[in-house]
Design a protein around this motif. Structure first.
Motif, PDB file in Angstrom:
ATOM      1  N   ALA A  81      14.962  47.036  39.319  1.00 56.63           N
ATOM      2  CA  ALA A  81      15.673  45.836  39.734  1.00 56.63           C
ATOM      3  C   ALA A  81      14.734  44.747  40.240  1.00 56.63           C
ATOM      4  CB  ALA A  81      16.698  46.187  40.809  1.00 56.63           C
ATOM      5  N   PRO A 124      19.837  42.712  38.396  1.00 53.78           N
ATOM      6  CA  PRO A 124      20.162  44.038  38.957  1.00 53.78           C
ATOM      7  C   PRO A 124      21.378  44.708  38.324  1.00 53.78           C
ATOM      8  CG  PRO A 124      20.087  42.304  40.664  1.00 53.78           C
ATOM      9  CD  PRO A 124      20.188  41.641  39.333  1.00 53.78           C
ATOM     10  N   ARG A 164      19.930  48.359  38.437  1.00 50.46           N
ATOM     11  CA  ARG A 164      20.209  49.165  39.631  1.00 50.46           C
ATOM     12  C   ARG A 164      21.018  50.409  39.297  1.00 50.46           C
ATOM     13  NH1 ARG A 164      24.398  44.989  42.580  1.00 50.46           N
ATOM     14  NH2 ARG A 164      26.138  45.202  41.107  1.00 50.46           N
TER      15      ARG A 164
END
Length: 349
Positions: free
Chosen positions: A200, A94, A98
């Motif tokens: 993610a 992530p 993200r």
């Protein structure tokens, strides 16, 4: 930039510290008695196979008197394989994905922070936390399991606990420095996958699949090639000794336990007196119910067979540890360079 990165990672760091504290307390409370059992059994001073065999029996009885210690042994192995996977999935994947998914990189990269500095700081702090966490976990698990690992590397281990030694594929990747290199690779792999996938959750799934494949392929295919294996042929005299005989039609399979303390045995083959693989013919005493098992054993002895054992000796353990760790670190470095090149080519529009 460093302070912002710390604020983003501090929840993960505190969670890792909590897990490390719990594991350390549990191992500290149970590890002292395990070390005392090893010392009291005499394994630390035995030399001859007979003496070590008796000491192994005493040590095994003490360990098996409590189901907790065998459970913790395998739980420690599982923990050291899960830690790099968790780091790669939840810390690495992530990290960039993200930011790419909602587009927040557009804000970060239009400030005074360059892309290279942004990546370097985020990668550096996260990687440092991942490596330090794994190193401390590996130290705690390796020290706790030390008496069991040492017992598996001494003569007469077949008369004690039925546990693999530290050079065996299952245990090797969960001891000493290899988990540290594995964690570094897993983290950067997650970052690279997240950078390429840009989602993610999808990056986490892909990272898990790749890491699972690596954990299977490295011990099964790659590790044995770090050094050329040694080989030895021992007489296959089965009468009065533990052995296994399997007859399938005209194919005879016979084997005996191999006593190479601390070694990683990669293959065991039955050969004839000339060194060629042997599978038959099967002695009549082993196929007819009219003959007792002792007659079958005597017939096999008359064949003058041998066992060709291929192995990596115990003395190469640390050579293999450092070789595998270096391999993981080189892969991590290569993936870091890939991320640096790829992130400079990303378009914000």
């Amino acid at each position: 930039m460093t302070w912002l990165t710390w604020r983003q990672i501090r929840a993960q760091v505190w969670a890792a510290a909590g897990v490390l504290a719990v594991v350390s307390v549990v191992l500290a409370l149970t590890g002292g008695h395990l070390a005392d059992l090893y010392t009291a059994s005499g394994l630390g001073t035995c030399v001859a196979a007979d003496d070590c065999g008796r000491a192994q029996g005493v040590f095994a009885a003490g360990v098996q008197a409590d189901d907790l210690r065998p459970f913790l042994y395998f739980a420690g192995i599982a923990l050291m394989y899960l830690t790099p996977a968790v780091i790669g999935m939840f810390w690495g994947a992530p990290l960039v994905a993200r930011e790419l998914e909602p587009g927040t990189l557009r804000l970060a990269w239009t400030q005074t922070v360059t892309r290279s500095r942004w990546l370097l700081v985020r990668l550096g702090l996260h990687a440092l936390a991942a490596v330090l966490t794994t190193a401390l976990l590996s130290l705690a698990v390796t020290r706790w399991a030390g008496p069991l690992d040492r017992a598996g590397g001494l003569p007469g281990h077949d008369q004690g606990l039925d546990l693999p030694n530290r050079f065996a594929p299952l245990v090797f990747g969960a001891r000493d420095v290899v988990p540290v290199g594995h964690a570094a690779f897993a983290f950067v792999l997650g970052v690279a996958v997240g950078l390429l996938v840009r989602r993610a959750v999808a990056a986490m799934a892909v990272t898990l699949v790749i890491l699972a494949a690596v954990q299977v392929l490295v011990p099964a295919v790659v590790r044995e090639h770090y050094r050329d294996p040694l080989s030895t042929t021992t007489p296959l005299t089965v009468s009065g000794r533990p052995h296994q005989v399997r007859v399938d039609g005209q194919v005879l399979a016979v084997s005996m336990p191999v006593d190479l303390p601390g070694a990683w045995i990669t293959s065991v083959r039955t050969v004839d007196s000339t060194g060629r693989p042997y599978a038959g013919p099967v002695p009549e005493a082993c196929t007819s119910p009219a003959f007792p098992p002792a007659e079958c054993d005597a017939a096999i002895d008359r064949l003058r067979l041998g066992q060709l054992v291929t192995y990596q000796p115990a003395g190469r353990y640390w050579t293999f540890q450092w070789a595998e760790t270096a391999g993981y670190l080189l892969l991590a470095l290569g993936l870091t360079l890939l991320c640096a090149v790829w992130i400079r080519r990303l378009r914000l529009s």
